[in-house]
Design an enzyme around this catalytic site. Sequence first.
Site, PDB file in Angstrom:
ATOM      1  N   LYS A  16      51.344 -15.686 -34.050  1.00 34.03           N
ATOM      2  CA  LYS A  16      50.690 -15.089 -32.880  1.00 34.03           C
ATOM      3  C   LYS A  16      50.330 -16.256 -31.953  1.00 34.03           C
ATOM      4  CE  LYS A  16      47.073 -11.707 -31.684  1.00 34.03           C
ATOM      5  NZ  LYS A  16      47.960 -10.634 -31.224  1.00 34.03           N
ATOM      6  N   ALA A  17      51.273 -16.612 -31.104  1.00 29.62           N
ATOM      7  CA  ALA A  17      51.164 -17.822 -30.297  1.00 29.62           C
ATOM      8  C   ALA A  17      51.165 -17.501 -28.809  1.00 29.62           C
ATOM      9  CB  ALA A  17      52.321 -18.769 -30.616  1.00 29.62           C
TER      10      ALA A  17
END
Length: 314
Positions: free
Chosen positions: A159-160
Site C-alpha cells: 500500500k504505497a
Amino acid sequence: MLTPTEKIWFNGKFIDWNDAKIHVLSHVVSYGSSVFEGIRVYSTPNGPMVFRLKEHVRRLLDSAKIYRMDGVSFSIEQLSEAMLELVRVNKLDACYIRPILLRGYGDVGVMGVNNPLDIYVACWEWGKYLGEEALAEGVDVCISSWTRMAPNTLPALAKAGANYMNSQLIRMEAAVNGYAEGIALDSSGYISEGSGENIFVVRDGKIHTPPLGASVLPGITRNSIIKLSERLGIPLVETLVPREMLYIADEVFFSGTAAEITPIRSVDRIQIGTGRRGPVAEALQKEFFGIINGDRPDFEGWLTPIHAPVQVTA
C-alpha cells in the site's frame, strides 16, 4: 476537507497538527516513496474501538519491506500503542487513523536508500467514504480505461503512495464521467479492484472475488469478508473474474476500510440485480456492523479498545 485535530505522532513524539511538515525536496515529494495505512476507529457501547489494528500495522511494515525501507525502529506493538495514544490525546470517539512512513530530506537521487525514514500518524473524524445512502442503495460505477499495474511493474501487495497515482487516474476518470467509482482490469483483462476498494461478485448464491495475483491489494476488510462469509455459510471462491460477469451478477459490492461494504447498483449503466443492495451484501453488512458496533460477539478479536494498552508479545 480535513478537520484538524490537536496532535500528530511523529517519530515517537507528539507534535502540533500545524507542525507536521516536510521539506519540498524530501524524497517522497519527487518520487512518491511512501507507504501508508487507513484504519477506522468505531464508537461502540464499550467505548471507541480500532478495527483490526495489528493487521493494519503489520501490512504497513510489510509494504515498507517490499519497497526496501529498511531500518524501521518501531515494532508492531509500539506503533499500535502510538496509534491508540494518539486517539486518546485527541479525545476522539470515532475517527480515521492515517500512518505514513516516508523517505525524507537528504539525497535527491532516485534510489533514496540513504534518506531518513520518517513516520507520521494522524487521526481525524471522517464519515462514509461513498456516502451513508450508498450502504443501502448502492453506487453507480464504470470499468476504467486505466489498467492496474502489471506484475513486475509496481508491487500491488504494497500500500504505497506511488501506486495510488494509478488509483487517482481511475477515480478521476470515473468522476468526470458521472460515476461514483471506477473498476480497473488487470493486465490480462480480468477484474482487479476499484481505485481504493476490493470487489466481490455474487452469482447463484456464491461469492467470487479476484485473487491477489490479479494486482489486488490484500485488503484487511477483504479478509474480513472472507471470514464472515465462511461463518455465515456463504460459499466464496477466489478466482479470476471476467468483466462481463459483473453485468450478469446477482450482486456486486466493494469492501475497504473507507468503503466498508458498499453495494454496486450498476456497472457501465447496466443494472446489477434489483438495482440496490442484495441479500448477500445485506447479511454481511449486518454481521460486519454488528461486530464493530458491539451488537454481535467479536469472535475473531478484531476490535482493540482505545483505552486499553496493547499487549506486548514476548
